[in-house]
Design an enzyme around this catalytic site. Structure first.
Site, short mmCIF file in Angstrom:
data_model
loop_
_atom_site.label_atom_id
_atom_site.label_comp_id
_atom_site.label_asym_id
_atom_site.label_seq_id
_atom_site.Cartn_x
_atom_site.Cartn_y
_atom_site.Cartn_z
N ASP A 184 -3.06 -0.13 8.99
CA ASP A 184 -2.05 0.94 8.95
C ASP A 184 -1.00 0.74 10.04
OD1 ASP A 184 -3.38 2.13 6.84
OD2 ASP A 184 -4.42 3.60 8.07
N ARG A 213 -6.77 16.25 1.60
CA ARG A 213 -7.93 15.40 1.87
C ARG A 213 -8.85 16.10 2.87
NH1 ARG A 213 -7.26 9.10 3.78
NH2 ARG A 213 -9.24 8.82 4.87
N ARG A 215 0.83 -1.20 0.00
CA ARG A 215 0.00 0.00 0.00
C ARG A 215 0.87 1.26 0.00
NH1 ARG A 215 -5.01 1.72 2.88
NH2 ARG A 215 -4.79 3.03 1.02
N GLU A 264 -4.30 14.06 4.71
CA GLU A 264 -3.25 13.73 3.75
C GLU A 264 -3.23 14.74 2.61
OE1 GLU A 264 -3.23 8.92 4.29
OE2 GLU A 264 -4.85 9.85 3.21
N ARG A 317 -14.41 4.47 -2.81
CA ARG A 317 -13.12 4.57 -3.50
C ARG A 317 -13.16 3.73 -4.78
NH1 ARG A 317 -8.70 4.40 1.49
NH2 ARG A 317 -9.24 6.46 2.36
N TYR A 349 -5.34 5.12 -3.12
CA TYR A 349 -4.33 6.16 -3.18
C TYR A 349 -3.65 6.18 -4.55
CZ TYR A 349 -4.56 6.68 1.94
OH TYR A 349 -4.97 6.92 3.23
N GLU A 372 -3.16 2.50 -6.39
CA GLU A 372 -3.70 1.28 -5.83
C GLU A 372 -4.90 0.84 -6.67
OE1 GLU A 372 -2.40 2.11 -1.20
OE2 GLU A 372 -4.44 2.63 -1.83
N ARG A 389 3.18 -4.52 3.74
CA ARG A 389 2.52 -4.88 5.00
C ARG A 389 2.56 -6.41 5.14
NH1 ARG A 389 -2.37 -0.39 5.52
NH2 ARG A 389 -0.97 1.41 5.36
#
Length: 388
Positions: free
Chosen positions: A79, A257, A54, A241, A317, A345, A366, A73
């Site tokens: 996160d 954002r 990510r 962000e 999204r 993203y 992504e 990850r």
């Protein structure tokens, strides 16, 4: 009198140099023809025993190489989890990519590991920086948030040991980007390195360096949340962000954002006219044409055009759209759908066209069909219809 003539001559030379660079770096709007010419998946979920990749970031180096980085990850999607930093490099304009390097292994027992922030190229020294934060989510009482910088002096071939910036900027949970930092090309503060991001509960802020990354400090005034430093909810003003660009007049545009959809489900825009030292309230606005579901987005100023990418949707999204503006974002002239399905993203870069004309932009994003983060894909987009 002689000194006056000398000063006028120097000023004229500087103006001519600026004008030549400006002309070389622009494309006539009538010549713009957006054409995706190549797409390649750089990372795929499960590859190299990594659960998920990510947070894409990308930059170009002084030699025109491309360096892309993501969070690897290891065991889950969260996160706050165990991670590597995965880096890949292309020496031929994104056609071919070297195998990935794994950097910054945060170990199997870390509860709140590395979170990637921003990548930045110092075009005067050639050094490439990657900024990241550890312990940024307050999920582990045994560690305190700290911001770090790792750099490469050979355009991403090798990387030096990380530097902890706590003594310089404190331990505020500053989460850069995600995206890229910039080096100012014009006055004021020409040559300054700038990385912008957000601090939990307080809003967008930037760290600055005027000595090529040797030391860093926070700017004087960011774009702050309302309410300030308090728990927030839907409807509150909360810039999050962000990505910044420098415009030809030397101003900085910060595009953020809109975390809790204050005023609209669209982007927050702030301007700085002092090298990102301050973002005064009169220069904070909303771009209602740039709708969003609250997500990181990409922003790039290249060849006299401003480009923007995000999931163009107020609810979910999905549908990655490239938009472009010939008027520094005061109006968006057209758009192109790059991926109609799930996405999250995205970030952009270009190989600077200060000397030679450079007709391509690079979009790292992504991408997925059932979930938004199944892969990290790179699209090379021609802005004048040129084919690789």
């Amino acid at each position: 009198m002689a000194r006056k003539h000398l000063a006028e001559t120097i000023l004229l030379i500087l103006v001519l140099v600026y004008t030549v660079n400006f002309i070389n770096a622009n494309i006539d709007p009538s010549e713009v023809k957006i054409l995706p010419v190549r797409e390649q998946v750089l990372w795929t979920r499960g590859e190299a025993d990594v659960h998920e990749y990510r947070i894409p970031v990308i930059t170009s180096t002084v030699s025109g190489y491309l360096i892309a980085a993501v969070e690897a990850r290891k065991y889950g999607s969260g996160d706050a989890s165990n991670k590597f930093l995965a880096v890949r490099r292309s020496k031929d304009g994104g056609k071919n990519w070297e195998p990935q390097q794994f950097l910054l292994n945060d170990g199997p027992h870390v509860k709140d590991g590395v979170n990637l922030g921003a990548i930045l190229t110092d075009r005067e020294t050639g050094v490439v920086f990657i900024n990241y934060i550890t312990c940024g989510h307050n999920t582990d009482i045994n560690c305190t948030a700290s911001v770090h910088m790792i750099n490469s002096t050979d355009e991403g071939y090798t990387w030096n040991e990380p530097v902890n910036l706590t003594k310089q900027i404190g331990n505020a949970p500053f989460a850069a980007g995600p995206g890229y930092g910039i080096q100012k090309q014009y006055a004021p503060h020409k040559g300054r390195l700038i990385i912008c991001g957000h601090v939990h509960l307080t809003g967008s802020q930037c760290i600055l360096s005027d000595n090529h990354g040797l030391t860093w400090r926070f700017n004087i005034q960011g774009v702050y949340t309302i309410p300030y430093n308090q728990t927030q909810k839907t409807g509150d003003f909360s810039p999050n962000e962000c990505q910044m660009v420098e415009l030809p007049d030397g101003s900085i545009m910060l595009n953020s954002r809109n975390q809790y959809h204050y005023h609209c489900s669209c982007r927050i825009v702030a301007m700085s006219y002092d090298g990102a030292e301050t973002f005064p309230i009169p220069y904070i606005s909303f771009d209602e044409a740039l709708i969003e579901p609250a997500c990181a987005a990409g922003l790039l100023y290249h060849q006299g055009i401003m480009f923007f990418t995000n999931p163009k949707n107020t609810k979910s999204r999905e549908k990655l759209v490239l938009q472009w503006s010939f008027s520094n974002g005061t109006k968006w002239d057209n758009e192109y759908t790059l991926w109609p399905k799930l996405t999250a993203y995205s970030t952009l870069t270009a190989i600077p066209g200060y000397i030679a004309y450079e007709p391509y932009i690079y979009i790292l994003y992504e991408k997925g069909s059932k979930e938004a983060c199944e892969s990290i894909s790179l699209i090379i987009v021609s802005i004048d219809g040129s084919i690789l």
